[in-house]
Design an enzyme around this catalytic site. Structure first.
Site, PDB file in Angstrom:
ATOM      1  CE1 TYR A   1       8.741 -24.447   6.621  1.00 47.63           C
ATOM      2  CE2 TYR A   1       8.805 -22.634   8.187  1.00 47.63           C
ATOM      3  CZ  TYR A   1       9.458 -23.579   7.411  1.00 47.63           C
ATOM      4  OH  TYR A   1      10.834 -23.659   7.442  1.00 47.63           O
TER       5      TYR A   1
ATOM      6  CE  LYS B   1      10.376 -26.716   9.058  1.00 45.32           C
ATOM      7  NZ  LYS B   1      11.390 -27.756   8.793  1.00 45.32           N
TER       8      LYS B   1
END
Length: 246
Positions: free
Chosen positions: A154, A158
């Site tokens: 993640y 990002k």
């Protein structure tokens, strides 16, 4: 205000995406609500917007699929003639420690969060360049800046969104298009609702303002970046995190 603007919000069937769709609609935009698997929830968002006398449409697309995104964006342009605002909000998590993370979990998160953002930007850019105007807002996260144990996939996705945002902003600025990222911190959504009270308390203790944010806090920031008031802002990462990252 956004009267007459055509806005596309990916992953808009719930949480932050829903709040963004509702906010843009309240400012006068015609909002295309994108979803992948939650058709019923997407229709509920549309019904809510229309109950307020505003305009919305629902369109399904798996943003991680390059060809599907091309067809999705093409259909919007065919129907409405233009796209003024693109908000790349669709995202997933598959948390786990690095040493236990499967290749599949890593790839799935990268494909939706990062490649999905690329896919939509790639196919919208040509239309916005032709228009010589447009607003692209990509949803990143504070963990894309700070990293976070148990979220290598993640955080990497990002962080990649931030790099994509800055590079795209440089490429399209001369065409009157702005590209910015919004990096939320802990926000009250389905994703944080599953956390234990102990984890929530420990997380809130890291936040100078002392509490989680609301989806509307993120939506308000996105709406500002989509508006004419933000016309001289591009290539930036706006943190909506209660002061976590200073």
């Amino acid at each position: 205000m956004l009267e007459g603007k055509i806005a596309v919000v990916t992953g808009a069937s719930r949480g932050i995406g829903r709040a963004i769709a509702e906010k843009l609609a309240s400012m006068g935009a015609m909002v295309v609500i994108n979803y992948n698997g939650s058709a019923k929830k997407a229709e509920e968002v549309k019904a809510k917007i229309e109950s307020n006398g505003q305009k919305a449409a629902v369109m399904q697309c798996n943003v991680s699929d390059y060809a599907a995104c091309e067809a999705f964006i093409g259909e919007i342009i065919k129907t409405y003639g233009r796209i003024d605002i693109l908000v790349n909000n669709a995202g997933i998590t598959k948390d786990g420690l690095l040493m236990k993370m499967s290749e599949e979990d890593f790839d799935n998160v990268i494909n939706v969060n990062l490649k999905g953002t690329f896919n939509c930007v790639r196919h919208v850019a040509r239309q916005m360049i032709k228009q010589r105007a447009g607003r692209i807002i990509n949803l990143s996260s504070v963990v894309g800046v700070t990293g976070n144990a148990g979220q290598v996939n993640y955080a990497a996705s990002k962080a990649g969104v931030i790099g994509l945002t800055k590079s795209t902003a440089r490429e399209v600025a001369s065409r009157g298009i702005t590209v910015n990222a919004v990096a939320p911190g802990f926000i009250e959504t389905d994703m944080t609702e599953v956390l234990s009270d102990k984890v929530k308390e420990a997380s809130a203790a890291q936040i100078p303002l002392g509490h989680f944010g609301k989806a509307e806090d993120v939506a308000n920031t996105v709406a500002f970046l989509a508006s004419d008031d933000a016309g001289y802002i591009t290539g930036q990462v706006i943190h909506v995190d209660g002061g976590m990252v200073m």
